[in-house]
Design a protein around this motif. Structure first.
Motif, PDB file in Angstrom:
ATOM      1  N   LYS A 152     -12.950  55.130 -85.157  1.00  0.00           N
ATOM      2  CA  LYS A 152     -12.921  56.411 -85.855  1.00  0.00           C
ATOM      3  C   LYS A 152     -14.228  57.167 -85.624  1.00  0.00           C
ATOM      4  O   LYS A 152     -14.898  57.594 -86.560  1.00  0.00           O
ATOM      5  N   ALA A 153     -14.581  57.324 -84.366  1.00  0.00           N
ATOM      6  CA  ALA A 153     -15.836  57.998 -84.032  1.00  0.00           C
ATOM      7  C   ALA A 153     -15.816  59.433 -84.528  1.00  0.00           C
ATOM      8  O   ALA A 153     -14.789  60.113 -84.447  1.00  0.00           O
ATOM      9  N   PRO A 154     -16.955  59.923 -85.033  1.00  0.00           N
ATOM     10  CA  PRO A 154     -17.037  61.349 -85.378  1.00  0.00           C
ATOM     11  C   PRO A 154     -17.064  62.175 -84.098  1.00  0.00           C
ATOM     12  O   PRO A 154     -17.272  61.644 -83.000  1.00  0.00           O
ATOM     13  N   ASP A 155     -16.884  63.456 -84.223  1.00  0.00           N
ATOM     14  CA  ASP A 155     -17.014  64.321 -83.051  1.00  0.00           C
ATOM     15  C   ASP A 155     -18.464  64.428 -82.616  1.00  0.00           C
ATOM     16  O   ASP A 155     -18.764  64.465 -81.416  1.00  0.00           O
ATOM     17  N   MET A 156     -19.379  64.481 -83.588  1.00  0.00           N
ATOM     18  CA  MET A 156     -20.802  64.605 -83.306  1.00  0.00           C
ATOM     19  C   MET A 156     -21.581  63.699 -84.247  1.00  0.00           C
ATOM     20  O   MET A 156     -21.174  63.475 -85.385  1.00  0.00           O
ATOM     21  N   ALA A 157     -22.706  63.210 -83.748  1.00  0.00           N
ATOM     22  CA  ALA A 157     -23.599  62.410 -84.582  1.00  0.00           C
ATOM     23  C   ALA A 157     -25.029  62.810 -84.275  1.00  0.00           C
ATOM     24  O   ALA A 157     -25.418  62.924 -83.107  1.00  0.00           O
ATOM     25  N   GLN A 158     -25.804  63.048 -85.322  1.00  0.00           N
ATOM     26  CA  GLN A 158     -27.211  63.411 -85.182  1.00  0.00           C
ATOM     27  C   GLN A 158     -28.009  62.237 -85.723  1.00  0.00           C
ATOM     28  O   GLN A 158     -28.175  62.077 -86.926  1.00  0.00           O
ATOM     29  N   ILE A 159     -28.448  61.363 -84.795  1.00  0.00           N
ATOM     30  CA  ILE A 159     -29.012  60.070 -85.165  1.00  0.00           C
ATOM     31  C   ILE A 159     -30.226  59.748 -84.296  1.00  0.00           C
ATOM     32  O   ILE A 159     -30.772  60.624 -83.633  1.00  0.00           O
ATOM     33  N   GLY A 160     -30.619  58.479 -84.272  1.00  0.00           N
ATOM     34  CA  GLY A 160     -31.855  58.101 -83.613  1.00  0.00           C
ATOM     35  C   GLY A 160     -31.727  57.567 -82.207  1.00  0.00           C
ATOM     36  O   GLY A 160     -32.735  57.361 -81.530  1.00  0.00           O
ATOM     37  N   ALA A 161     -30.502  57.303 -81.720  1.00  0.00           N
ATOM     38  CA  ALA A 161     -30.342  56.708 -80.399  1.00  0.00           C
ATOM     39  C   ALA A 161     -28.983  57.074 -79.826  1.00  0.00           C
ATOM     40  O   ALA A 161     -28.054  57.406 -80.574  1.00  0.00           O
ATOM     41  N   TYR A 162     -28.901  57.010 -78.517  1.00  0.00           N
ATOM     42  CA  TYR A 162     -27.646  57.391 -77.865  1.00  0.00           C
ATOM     43  C   TYR A 162     -27.264  56.474 -76.711  1.00  0.00           C
ATOM     44  O   TYR A 162     -26.113  56.462 -76.265  1.00  0.00           O
ATOM     45  N   ALA A 163     -28.198  55.682 -76.181  1.00  0.00           N
ATOM     46  CA  ALA A 163     -28.002  55.003 -74.897  1.00  0.00           C
ATOM     47  C   ALA A 163     -26.835  54.021 -74.918  1.00  0.00           C
ATOM     48  O   ALA A 163     -26.081  53.927 -73.945  1.00  0.00           O
ATOM     49  N   ASP A 164     -26.678  53.258 -76.010  1.00  0.00           N
ATOM     50  CA  ASP A 164     -25.588  52.283 -76.064  1.00  0.00           C
ATOM     51  C   ASP A 164     -24.237  52.969 -75.959  1.00  0.00           C
ATOM     52  O   ASP A 164     -23.333  52.490 -75.263  1.00  0.00           O
ATOM     53  N   TYR A 165     -24.074  54.089 -76.638  1.00  0.00           N
ATOM     54  CA  TYR A 165     -22.794  54.805 -76.597  1.00  0.00           C
ATOM     55  C   TYR A 165     -22.559  55.418 -75.216  1.00  0.00           C
ATOM     56  O   TYR A 165     -21.430  55.441 -74.716  1.00  0.00           O
ATOM     57  N   ALA A 166     -23.636  55.894 -74.589  1.00  0.00           N
ATOM     58  CA  ALA A 166     -23.487  56.438 -73.237  1.00  0.00           C
ATOM     59  C   ALA A 166     -23.093  55.341 -72.255  1.00  0.00           C
ATOM     60  O   ALA A 166     -22.232  55.542 -71.387  1.00  0.00           O
ATOM     61  N   ALA A 167     -23.705  54.166 -72.400  1.00  0.00           N
ATOM     62  CA  ALA A 167     -23.388  53.054 -71.504  1.00  0.00           C
ATOM     63  C   ALA A 167     -21.938  52.619 -71.632  1.00  0.00           C
ATOM     64  O   ALA A 167     -21.334  52.129 -70.662  1.00  0.00           O
ATOM     65  N   ASP A 168     -21.369  52.784 -72.808  1.00  0.00           N
ATOM     66  CA  ASP A 168     -19.968  52.414 -73.036  1.00  0.00           C
ATOM     67  C   ASP A 168     -19.005  53.558 -72.713  1.00  0.00           C
ATOM     68  O   ASP A 168     -17.806  53.469 -73.020  1.00  0.00           O
ATOM     69  N   ASP A 169     -19.517  54.636 -72.123  1.00  0.00           N
ATOM     70  CA  ASP A 169     -18.705  55.776 -71.697  1.00  0.00           C
ATOM     71  C   ASP A 169     -17.968  56.427 -72.864  1.00  0.00           C
ATOM     72  O   ASP A 169     -16.817  56.843 -72.736  1.00  0.00           O
ATOM     73  N   LEU A 170     -18.656  56.540 -74.001  1.00  0.00           N
ATOM     74  CA  LEU A 170     -18.039  57.123 -75.192  1.00  0.00           C
ATOM     75  C   LEU A 170     -18.438  58.570 -75.411  1.00  0.00           C
ATOM     76  O   LEU A 170     -17.857  59.242 -76.275  1.00  0.00           O
ATOM     77  N   LEU A 171     -19.407  59.065 -74.641  1.00  0.00           N
ATOM     78  CA  LEU A 171     -19.997  60.374 -74.938  1.00  0.00           C
ATOM     79  C   LEU A 171     -19.676  61.416 -73.871  1.00  0.00           C
ATOM     80  O   LEU A 171     -19.555  61.106 -72.686  1.00  0.00           O
ATOM     81  N   TYR A 172     -19.599  62.659 -74.321  1.00  0.00           N
ATOM     82  CA  TYR A 172     -19.611  63.776 -73.400  1.00  0.00           C
ATOM     83  C   TYR A 172     -21.020  63.933 -72.828  1.00  0.00           C
ATOM     84  O   TYR A 172     -22.017  63.686 -73.514  1.00  0.00           O
TER      85      TYR A 172
END
Length: 431
Positions: A100-120
């Motif tokens: 149930k991922a949100p459309d946007m998240a304003q948080i402290g890190a992004y690399a793990d989600y990018a590595a899993d191909d979850l991000l635009y």
């Protein structure tokens, strides 16, 4: 479709895109049961709270921003959930793990989600002027393998804060070298100052104090190509100097650095108990509210002013799961307008992440207190946040680094252990 074609097509649909707020009085700004017409879209944004009281909670910032966007764009709703920094990263992870991922998240890190191909990617969302308008250093820090996934949302740098009253009583001027810093700390201790130099290497934010010192010694967590170099000769020399010339000479106060958290060090500075410490912009307000007359100078280096300082950025990311690419992109273009970036930065004593807002802040008299931090941003180096291994490395730094400067501690051994952790984590990420 090429980038220009995509941008033009999205811009032609702008008139249909809008935001309605579902703002409430709880930590979650938005409610259940929102429904709209067949053409309506609901976007979900999870954001961190930068306020320290209910009166300046980030809820108020997002409420104002969403209301302004809503006024011109009927058709899209935005539900904003605001969590404390203690909870926000975990909350997003739980949402993602639950599918149930949100459309946007304003948080402290992004690399793990990018590595899993979850991000635009950023260029799949933002108009060309908005993406090109980010500070280059921050935009680069948001990249994984040369592709930007993390959009910088807030930034800060560090300066050396000093208590003017205590310095005057000890006949001191601000230090520009490590030797001068140690000599000033010695003079402050002779005057009975509780913390001549506050060295917070406790578990709260030890990775920040560590990086500031590594940079001032000519080292860092990584080299110029991004390879971990935690146990480099420069880094070992830096922590050996800290152990012998500050901690060993009892110039860091009654609490062992490994037990001293940043929040406690800041509170002690606000009480007038600290001669010097590294601080970010929020300390200005805290110290000022307590009547502390303070000055700020760049971090001293081995032989002169440090050539680099530490920068920190928080990130906006957009998940692909819900497929709202056009709507998210249009909303984020609005979020990153000069007016909104300046509003957020001024509310929370942070640095703008866009060039236009930075130029406006540099020229504005009302922002003169932030200008020294803004000037440092061009020289700032950030954590290696584009590495999926960084979370594990940072956690180990928080747990171990304090022992490197303890009596009998071995900087070479501790930094070697941290290098081993980094190497293992990098191998796991590559596999």
């Amino acid at each position: 479709m090429d980038r220009v074609g995509y941008s033009v097509q999205r811009r032609r649909r702008t008139g249909m895109i809008a935001v309605m707020s579902a703002l409430g009085m709880t930590a979650v700004l938005g409610g259940c049961g929102l429904t709209g017409g067949s053409g309506d879209v609901t976007l979900r944004l999870v954001a961190a709270d930068y306020g320290d009281t209910a009166a300046n909670s980030s809820e108020k910032y997002w409420a104002k921003l969403v209301d302004a966007y809503e006024a011109d764009h009927p058709g899209v709703r935005v539900e904003v959930s605001v969590y404390s920094w203690n909870d926000v990263d975990r909350e997003v992870k739980e949402m993602v793990d639950a599918g149930k991922a949100p459309d946007m998240a304003q948080i402290g890190a992004y690399a793990d989600y990018a590595a899993d191909d979850l991000l635009y990617t950023a260029d799949a969302l933002l108009s060309i002027p908005v993406q090109a308008g980010f500070s280059s250093a921050l935009a680069t820090a948001g990249q994984v393998n040369g592709v930007q996934y993390g959009m910088p949302f807030a930034a800060s740098t560090r300066l050396l804060f000093y208590n003017k009253k205590l310095f005057q009583e000890a006949g001191l001027t601000p230090p520009t070298t490590w030797a001068e810093l140690a000599a000033a700390a010695e003079a402050l201790r002779a005057q009975g100052v509780k913390y001549p130099y506050a060295l917070p290497l406790g578990s709260e934010e030890a990775q920040a104090e560590t990086m500031q010192w590594l940079l001032s010694g000519g080292g860092g967590y990584t080299d110029t190509v991004g390879t971990y170099t935690i146990d480099s000769a420069e880094n070992v020399q830096t922590f050996t100097w800290l152990r012998d010339e500050l901690v060993g000479r009892q110039l860091t106060g009654p609490v062992a650095p490994g037990k001293l958290d940043r929040a406690d060090a800041f509170a002690a500075f606000a009480r007038g108990e600290v001669g010097m410490l590294n601080g970010h912009p929020s300390l200005m307000r805290t110290a000022g509210q307590h009547g502390v007359d303070f000055g700020m100078v760049p971090m001293p280096g081995v032989d002169g002013e440090s050539e680099a300082t530490m920068g920190v950025a928080d990130w906006m990311l957009a998940f692909k799961q819900n497929g709202h690419q056009d709507e998210v992109g249009d909303f984020l273009d609005f979020v990153y307008s000069e007016e909104n970036v300046l509003d957020f930065s001024r509310r929370y004593d942070l640095l703008p992440v866009t060039n236009s807002a930075s130029d406006a802040m540099s020229a504005a008299a009302e922002d003169r207190d932030l200008k020294p931090f803004l000037d440092e941003l061009a020289l700032a180096e950030l954590y290696p946040v584009g590495k999926t291994s960084w979370a594990a490395v940072s956690a180990e730094v928080k747990q171990r680094i304090g022992s490197a400067v303890a009596p009998g501690g071995s900087p070479a051994s501790i930094l070697g252990q941290l290098q081993s952790t980094a190497t293992t984590a990098e191998s796991a990420a590559a596999g």
